[in-house]
Write a protein that holds these residues in place. Structure first.
Motif, mmCIF file in Angstrom:
data_model
loop_
_atom_site.group_PDB
_atom_site.id
_atom_site.type_symbol
_atom_site.label_atom_id
_atom_site.label_comp_id
_atom_site.label_asym_id
_atom_site.label_seq_id
_atom_site.Cartn_x
_atom_site.Cartn_y
_atom_site.Cartn_z
ATOM 1 N N ALA A 200 -13.398 27.265 18.869
ATOM 2 C CA ALA A 200 -12.186 27.226 18.029
ATOM 3 C C ALA A 200 -11.903 28.560 17.325
ATOM 4 O O ALA A 200 -10.794 29.086 17.402
ATOM 5 N N LEU A 201 -12.895 29.097 16.632
ATOM 6 C CA LEU A 201 -12.636 30.294 15.816
ATOM 7 C C LEU A 201 -12.259 31.475 16.705
ATOM 8 O O LEU A 201 -11.353 32.249 16.381
ATOM 9 N N GLY A 202 -12.935 31.606 17.837
ATOM 10 C CA GLY A 202 -12.635 32.712 18.752
ATOM 11 C C GLY A 202 -11.236 32.618 19.317
ATOM 12 O O GLY A 202 -10.491 33.609 19.327
ATOM 13 N N VAL A 203 -10.866 31.437 19.777
ATOM 14 C CA VAL A 203 -9.539 31.284 20.393
ATOM 15 C C VAL A 203 -8.444 31.441 19.335
ATOM 16 O O VAL A 203 -7.497 32.213 19.513
ATOM 17 N N ILE A 204 -8.576 30.720 18.220
ATOM 18 C CA ILE A 204 -7.503 30.703 17.212
ATOM 19 C C ILE A 204 -7.269 32.093 16.617
ATOM 20 O O ILE A 204 -6.131 32.481 16.338
ATOM 21 N N SER A 205 -8.350 32.879 16.473
ATOM 22 C CA SER A 205 -8.212 34.189 15.814
ATOM 23 C C SER A 205 -7.320 35.145 16.613
ATOM 24 O O SER A 205 -6.815 36.119 16.062
ATOM 25 N N SER A 206 -7.101 34.878 17.909
ATOM 26 C CA SER A 206 -6.291 35.796 18.719
ATOM 27 C C SER A 206 -4.786 35.565 18.591
ATOM 28 O O SER A 206 -4.020 36.286 19.231
ATOM 29 N N TYR A 207 -4.360 34.549 17.844
ATOM 30 C CA TYR A 207 -2.931 34.206 17.814
ATOM 31 C C TYR A 207 -2.349 34.334 16.411
ATOM 32 O O TYR A 207 -3.064 34.229 15.418
ATOM 33 N N ASP A 208 -1.014 34.506 16.361
ATOM 34 C CA ASP A 208 -0.330 34.646 15.076
ATOM 35 C C ASP A 208 -0.104 33.290 14.406
ATOM 36 O O ASP A 208 -0.106 33.190 13.174
ATOM 37 N N ILE A 209 0.148 32.272 15.202
ATOM 38 C CA ILE A 209 0.423 30.940 14.640
ATOM 39 C C ILE A 209 -0.057 29.895 15.642
ATOM 40 O O ILE A 209 -0.022 30.124 16.863
ATOM 41 N N ILE A 210 -0.524 28.766 15.117
ATOM 42 C CA ILE A 210 -1.134 27.725 15.936
ATOM 43 C C ILE A 210 -0.271 26.466 15.840
ATOM 44 O O ILE A 210 0.216 26.129 14.748
#
Lengths: 371, 83
Positions: free
Chosen positions: A107-117
């Protein structure tokens, strides 16, 4: 002339707005009933990078609402089909295809690459996980969820004009217990409802990226399609509730979110029968359907406890080690298992996948010896 | 003049709460705090005992110890999980 002319002409958008969206990255978690319409509009508006995260494959019953898929896609990965579908339509966007479910390791790795989820998932486990990960990473999260003819939408972890932000746990500090949840994914649904809610989620993400208008920060919007009304409620930030969520990456990775269906072992009829035949004296099938549901199962090692009369205080399975609980479709049996597990923490209690309608077991072929 | 003295409140139910109550709206009377409201709900609708929901008074989420103003609109708001 380009494909964005009509939105460039829109008040509050312009070439500057388009440039913002083309530089932006949006992660959509879940490419189902909410995710499909959200993804379609995010791609159409020209979001530069769209992440599609879903570990699921397409099944026939998805097609009434998951509008990026068709009959020829059944059995394929949702993230791949959705991504290819959008890339075939629009050559000017980038798509990241992620064929895993969100979990505490990725989760943390994937989410950190985007501006908004955008949370388009279908269960409480991943919803709390996504909320807590976005809280840690300070990432805005567009929440949307549905129940039968109703939906709810809010924008968490984004600041309002007073610098305040809100999160899912301000509204619902803890996930419901498993037996409070009608089921995980098989409640009836008509496609336009997630279509409306997923589209509102995409609208909020686009507005956030543009810096446009009023966002759903500090308020949650309920929608009822049956009665056709919206109902808006203000949320209070409850700082004391931060204690309920992990405070570091390490705490997050170790956090136990397994409160939903994953907590109930689900097995198919064949596996159940294999376990049953290994120890028939200590094993029993439990039919929790109501008396009028057919076909009935008349096996000698099958007892009937209709869920409507279920009282785990009275029901006794003291002589058994393995309980195989079933209903018509494998939905109510999950709830029954969670009730029984409260009383019998040591026993192996399974919910049978698909229930009687998926019935393919030797227990259907034997008849009870009626005295 | 009798009606003038009665504190009538509108209670709205959403999602699973509405389904368990088998209604989406009901008028209730003479309840002045969220604690009183919760006690009344459990008495009148025992099937809601284990259901989690937030309570909004006049369209604002409130805490358990809040007062309920005269004639307020109350909403019982459960989380949804579907997608």
């Amino acid at each position: 002339m380009n494909r964005f002319d009509r939105q460039i002409n829109l008040r509050g958008f312009g070439t500057e707005g388009l440039a913002k969206l083309q530089k932006a990255s949006v992660l959509v978690i879940g490419a189902g009933g909410l995710g499909c319409p959200a993804l379609q509009y995010l791609a159409a508006v020209g979001i530069g990078t769209i992440g599609i995260m879903d570990g699921d494959t397409i099944s026939l019953s998805n097609l009434n609402r998951q509008i990026l898929y068709g009959e020829s896609d059944i059995g394929q990965k949702k993230a791949i089909v959705a991504g290819n579908n959008l890339l075939n339509k629009y050559s000017d966007i980038k798509i990241d295809i992620i064929t895993d479910y969100l979990n505490t390791n990725n989760a943390l790795g994937v989410i950190s690459s985007y501006d908004i989820i955008i949370d388009c998932t279908d269960n409480f486990t991943v919803r709390y996980m996504a909320n807590d990960a976005c809280a840690l990473l300070n990432k805005p999260l567009v929440y949307g969820a549905i129940y039968e003819y109703e939906g709810q939408i809010s924008l968490f972890h984004a600041e309002n004009d007073k610098g305040l932000s809100f999160n899912y746990r301000d509204l619902f500090p803890h996930p419901p217990d498993l037996d409070e949840i009608p089921n995980c994914s098989e409640t009836g649904v008509i496609g336009v409802l997630p279509g409306i809610i997923g589209t509102i989620q995409a609208a909020e993400a686009i507005k956030y990226l543009l810096g446009l208008g009023n966002l759903l920060v500090g308020r949650i919007l309920y929608f009822n399609m049956e009665q056709m009304f919206f109902y808006e409620v203000d949320i209070h930030s409850q700082q004391e509730l931060t204690a309920y969520r992990p405070k570091s990456g390490a705490e997050f990775r170790a956090f136990d979110y397994s409160l939903s269906c994953a907590a109930v072992p689900v097995i198919d009829w064949n596996s159940a029968y294999e376990i049953f035949t290994l120890n028939p004296d200590k094993s029993i099938f439990v039919d929790i359907r109501e008396a009028d549901e057919v076909p009935r199962v008349n096996h000698v090692k099958c007892v009937e406890y209709p869920l409507s009369e279920f009282d785990e205080e009275i029901i006794s399975f003291d002589d058994y080690s393995n309980l195989f609980v079933f209903c018509q479709h494998g939905i109510r049996s999950v709830r029954a298992v969670s009730l029984l597990k409260r009383k019998y923490t040591e026993k192996k209690i399974y919910s049978i996948k698909g229930g009687v309608m998926e019935g393919n077991s030797p227990i259907f072929k034997t008849t009870k010896n009626h005295a | 003049m009798e009606n003038f003295k009665t504190n009538k409140l509108k209670l709205l139910a959403f999602g699973l709460v509405a389904e368990r109550m088998n209604l989406s709206s009901i008028e209730i009377e003479d309840i002045y705090t969220v604690n009183e409201l919760q006690e009344w709900i459990v008495r009148a609708y025992p099937q809601l005992k284990n259901v989690k929901y937030s309570i909004a008074i006049n369209r604002k989420i409130v805490k358990a110890d809040s007062a309920i103003p005269w004639g307020a609109e109350i909403a019982l708001l459960p989380p949804f999980s579907g997608g």
